[in-house]
Design a protein around this motif. Sequence first.
Motif, short mmCIF file in Angstrom:
data_model
loop_
_atom_site.label_atom_id
_atom_site.label_comp_id
_atom_site.label_asym_id
_atom_site.label_seq_id
_atom_site.Cartn_x
_atom_site.Cartn_y
_atom_site.Cartn_z
N ARG A 186 -6.85 5.81 8.86
CA ARG A 186 -7.42 4.47 8.99
C ARG A 186 -6.72 3.49 8.05
NH1 ARG A 186 -12.50 6.60 9.57
NH2 ARG A 186 -12.93 6.44 7.35
N ARG A 187 -6.46 3.96 6.82
CA ARG A 187 -5.79 3.08 5.86
C ARG A 187 -4.38 2.76 6.32
NH1 ARG A 187 -7.66 3.30 0.35
NH2 ARG A 187 -5.50 3.23 -0.28
N ARG A 210 0.85 -1.19 0.00
CA ARG A 210 0.00 0.00 0.00
C ARG A 210 0.88 1.24 0.00
NH1 ARG A 210 -5.32 -0.75 3.39
NH2 ARG A 210 -5.95 -2.80 2.64
N ARG A 246 -4.58 0.29 8.99
CA ARG A 246 -4.93 -1.02 8.44
C ARG A 246 -3.71 -1.68 7.81
NH1 ARG A 246 -9.52 -0.56 4.48
NH2 ARG A 246 -10.49 0.68 6.09
N SER A 247 -2.91 -0.91 7.07
CA SER A 247 -1.75 -1.50 6.44
C SER A 247 -0.72 -1.90 7.50
CB SER A 247 -1.14 -0.56 5.40
OG SER A 247 -0.68 0.61 6.01
#
Lengths: 284, 423
Positions: B29-30, A107, B33-34
């Motif tokens: 949040r991302r 990501r 999450r990662s």
Amino acid sequence: MAALPPYATIGDRIWHYTFLGICALIFLFLIFPILVIIPLSFNAIPYFSFTHKMLTLDPAGYSLRWYHDFFTNPNWQGAVKNSFIIAFFSTIISTFLATLAALGLSRSEFPYKTTIMGILISPMIVPLIIAAAGMFFFYSRINLQGTYTGVILAHAALATPFVLITVTATLVGFDKSLTQSAASLGASPARVFFEITVPLITPGVVSGALFAFVTSFDEVVVILFVGSYKQRTIPWQMFSGIREQISPTILAVATILIFISILLLTSVELLRRRNERLRGISST
Amino acid sequence: MTTPNITQEVLTTADGVPLKTSLNHALRRRKIRSLLLVAPLFFFILLTFLIPITDMLLRSVDNKIVPTLLHRTIPLLAGWDETGQDLPDEPVFHAMVEDIKEGAAAKTILRLGRRLNFERAGMSSLFRKTSRRVKRLGQVDSYREAMLKIDRQWGDIKTWRLIKRESGTMTLSHFLSAVDRQRNDDGTIGLKPKYKRIYIKLFGRTMALSLLITALTVLLGYPIAYLLATLPTKTGNLLIILVLLPFWTSLLVRTSAWIALLQKEGVINDLLVALGIIADNHRLTMIHNQIGTVVAMTHILLPFMVLPLYSVMKTIPPSYVRAARSLGATRFTAFIQIYLPNSVPGIGAGGILVFILAIGYYITPELVGGTSGTFISNMIAYHIQGSLNWGLGAALGTLLLLLVLALYILYDKLVGIDNMKLG
């Protein structure tokens, strides 16, 4: 090397064939030691070289006794069983953890990527003897030395970098618009993951798992320190066999292992091609 | 010119939260999450791998055994002047007797003797003998006299100097041993006696042989990588199997193959005898020495050189060399001036990789190296499993690790970890 053009001089020709000859010798150096093991493993006597009978292709010179020994000797059978058990569990652990981590690392918003990656692939960089020594001391302290759990955890740690690198490589060419379009069409994140991401990364995960399996299956340094006779694997047994008294059974085992590696090599190669096809990268 | 008056209206989402805040939240949040995806592997590696290695590094300076087992003696020794010529006072001897009694009862005193024996021969037997005798020691007037009667080494000021010097919870003595140094009796650092200087030589041999192996893999790997990179794709893909098969074959299979080939009754010697090149009673010794290590390891590590070289050579456009040739360069000049410089990154990548792998090798030198072809790894293994001098083993391991990390940083600078490829 392209074929010789019609206008090549004699010098060119000589050099061309000399070069090919040199290359052939180097390829021979690479492959001959592996191939020579195969006929030697059918030797009728406990001897590590070709006997006169073998060279004259006398059937009496050949036998299956070392294979028979391998398949009946409890030392070897225990080793085979252990090898598969340990490789199986460490593959599951390392593939699961490393695939998750690869998804996170790929990501774009992931912070300190290089540092974290460096830490995660450290088991691949640190010399095995140092890993083995460290694990030996520490695992003895927490009573994991000489247990299946200890060996499986150690092998899983050693295998994770290979899975991580393989899966990350798959994700590098990953087309983000596929997941984005799925999401924009109303799919939940879970559905996007299982219906779009999973099928696309599966070949990468499977070849990563194969790498992990081979890492554990071939590993010999750490198992010598963290494991004991009870956890003996095929490499453990081979190592002590070579050190103590070398019998051609080792060559029979080696022959079997060569065929296993051919099998693995083929599967990884097929997976790689399939992966490239899926992602639309034309095979070079 | 007047600027149009735009009302500075804050953009908001449907529920009235400013868009910027909402985006930041989403981003955070991302991020979390990662991080959560990576966390399990991170803690797994930390627990199963990094902490054990750190534990080993600490073991190389750990000396807790001395102050713990001699907990009565050590504080009293602090008041003793080790530079003088006098033995410690009576209370120190009394404390030592009590410590040894306690250690003998807990069966830990022999470990202390072994620890100090690494510093000076004779300490192990001194503690063993003393621990046996002090158990029978009743009430005595002078513990000093009693201990001197048990063993005269207690009357030797060097024994006490050694104990005082090694009384801290940490010690550098393992590292000193690992570089062939020792503390002299006056506390200065000097070289060990000549016959005990083995580690510097071993480090040197490890590096020299690894360098030789690396050079050989370049020499052998370059032509075939070139051939593979310039052949038509189909033939190239077929031939690369000859490189990949050894790469995928178990290390022990390849090592045992070389034993079968190189040993005295092995295939190569048999062949040479059959061809009449050597006499049957003059078979060559090609194994259990440096030749065995170098040949087998060159074979084992060659794919690690060919594969990076191949991937670099694949990217060199053939038109470069053709252009040089059409401008009148000879085959040789075109190669030296054009092709070779373009392939240097491949040599660098493969070279450092092979060198890093070679200096940490254990299995192959152990099986085919005999005594002259072993590496520092074999010494580390010996100290852990054989001599049980774990501190020294850990110190040697630390030095090897530092060496590898330095090379690895170099590799990262030159090639980048991200470019590491498999298979």
